[in-house]
Motif scaffolding. Structure first.
Motif, PDB file in Angstrom:
ATOM      1  N   SER A  92       0.864  -1.300  -0.040  1.00  0.00           N
ATOM      2  CA  SER A  92       0.009   0.020   0.037  1.00  0.00           C
ATOM      3  C   SER A  92       0.914   1.316  -0.121  1.00  0.00           C
ATOM      4  CB  SER A  92      -1.113   0.008   1.040  1.00  0.00           C
ATOM      5  OG  SER A  92      -0.332  -0.149   2.446  1.00  0.00           O
ATOM      6  N   SER A  93       1.722   1.243   0.914  1.00  0.00           N
ATOM      7  CA  SER A  93       2.816   2.466   0.908  1.00  0.00           C
ATOM      8  C   SER A  93       3.536   2.567  -0.446  1.00  0.00           C
ATOM      9  CB  SER A  93       3.821   2.334   2.028  1.00  0.00           C
ATOM     10  OG  SER A  93       4.519   1.240   1.877  1.00  0.00           O
ATOM     11  N   PHE A  96       1.392   4.319  -2.736  1.00  0.00           N
ATOM     12  CA  PHE A  96       0.853   5.632  -2.643  1.00  0.00           C
ATOM     13  C   PHE A  96       2.283   6.491  -2.951  1.00  0.00           C
ATOM     14  CE2 PHE A  96      -2.748   4.629   0.189  1.00  0.00           C
ATOM     15  CZ  PHE A  96      -3.545   5.442  -0.105  1.00  0.00           C
ATOM     16  N   ARG A 104      -5.954  10.403  -4.380  1.00  0.00           N
ATOM     17  CA  ARG A 104      -4.844   9.793  -3.635  1.00  0.00           C
ATOM     18  C   ARG A 104      -4.527  10.890  -2.387  1.00  0.00           C
ATOM     19  NH1 ARG A 104       0.250  11.923  -4.178  1.00  0.00           N
ATOM     20  NH2 ARG A 104       1.958  10.882  -3.564  1.00  0.00           N
ATOM     21  N   LEU A 108      -4.923   9.562   1.871  1.00  0.00           N
ATOM     22  CA  LEU A 108      -3.813   9.951   2.798  1.00  0.00           C
ATOM     23  C   LEU A 108      -4.168  10.739   3.960  1.00  0.00           C
ATOM     24  CD1 LEU A 108      -1.025  10.730   0.317  1.00  0.00           C
ATOM     25  CD2 LEU A 108      -1.138   8.845   1.565  1.00  0.00           C
ATOM     26  N   TRP A 156       1.938   4.712   6.374  1.00  0.00           N
ATOM     27  CA  TRP A 156       2.309   6.053   6.255  1.00  0.00           C
ATOM     28  C   TRP A 156       4.056   5.952   6.595  1.00  0.00           C
ATOM     29  CZ3 TRP A 156       0.025  10.478   4.790  1.00  0.00           C
ATOM     30  CH2 TRP A 156       0.891  11.417   5.077  1.00  0.00           C
ATOM     31  N   ARG A 159       5.683   4.684   3.543  1.00  0.00           N
ATOM     32  CA  ARG A 159       5.772   5.845   2.256  1.00  0.00           C
ATOM     33  C   ARG A 159       6.768   6.779   2.089  1.00  0.00           C
ATOM     34  NH1 ARG A 159       3.536  10.807   2.286  1.00  0.00           N
ATOM     35  NH2 ARG A 159       2.918  11.533   0.148  1.00  0.00           N
TER      36      ARG A 159
END
Length: 277
Positions: A92-93, A96, A104, A108, A156, A159
């Protein structure tokens, strides 16, 4: 070799570091000390820092078969949650950080928003949902609940690491004949190892010590995890402080060992994340 002369500011910094170490380490020291004390030593007045007659009886209580079962339960839940969350967070990261798609930025913001709600607020709605689908009193309910809180954080954090890896490296690999998946697995993942380690340590610690969900979703002595299991030392007419501190000491050992193993990557992950996020 020229020796460094200490200035007044250096002495102040050194004193502040010692003061910080005292506040951080003293609770752990007193926990281990109490675990080694006999009952008379625990209630001695004035209190003593070191056990007068050290004993291992409290640790024998903490290693009874039912507490070993609690350890096994905690390992099952923690390892399962960590592996699943890391796997989901990595992909997922990466999406993103590399892909550009509609909504997007909104997604976030939603991820950040989910971290504003404390566990106690949503524990009842989650419990009601799990009751309707028949997941209460299972380890799966606990794992799903932990995933709901750690996947956004893990995604997060990672990312920021993926954003710090130049996309040119993947392009070069694909020019040489690698598929996008091969470039991701062979180029990006090894470079993101510090971030993955730091995220795994965070998830492990959160899951290992979590109490509220474990108390709510699991029932029966055989299914308890360690944070709930140590409540056995808190009895109706008093607290078995020696056994409680011994069990608490044993609970910290897996976290300590994990940190020692991943220490370099964990520290590297924290420092890189602080400048790349």
């Amino acid at each position: 070799m020229r020796l460094h002369r200490w200035r007044s500011n250096d002495y102040i910094r050194f004193f502040l570091i010692l003061l910080l170490l005292f506040f951080v380490l003293f609770p752990f020291f007193y926990m281990v000390s109490t675990a080694l004390k006999t009952e008379p030593d625990q209630f001695r007045s004035p209190p003593v820092l070191f056990p007068q007659t050290p004993t291992a009886a409290n640790f024998r209580q903490a290693l009874e078969p039912k507490f070993i079962r609690y350890f096994v339960n905690s390992f099952i839940v923690t390892i399962s949650t960590t592996l699943i969350v890391i796997s989901v967070s990595i992909f997922s990261s990466y999406a993103f950080s590399r892909l550009r798609f509609r909504g997007r930025k909104f997604l976030l913001k939603i991820i950040i928003l989910t971290q504003l709600f404390p566990l106690i607020i949503i524990i009842i709605p989650i419990y009601m949902i799990f009751t309707k689908v028949g997941l209460v009193k299972t380890y799966l309910s606990l794992i799903i609940a932990y995933m709901a809180f750690t996947v956004p954080v893990g995604g997060w954090i990672l990312r920021g690491f993926f954003k710090g890896i130049p996309y040119n490296l993947e392009e070069s690999a694909m020019v040489d004949g690698a598929t996008p998946l091969q470039a991701f697995l062979l180029i990006v993942l090894p470079l993101a190892r510090p971030g993955i380690s730091a995220t795994a340590v965070y998830i492990f610690i959160f899951t290992w010590q979590e109490f509220m969900f474990a108390l709510t979703f699991l029932s029966g002595e055989k299914m308890r995890t360690l944070p709930v299991g140590i409540l056995d030392f808190i009895r109706q007419y008093g607290v078995n402080w020696g056994g409680l501190m011994a069990a608490s000491t044993l609970i910290t050992i897996p976290v300590f060992v994990l940190f020692l193993i991943l220490q370099r990557q964990f520290i590297s992950g924290l420092t890189q994340g602080s400048i790349k996020g």
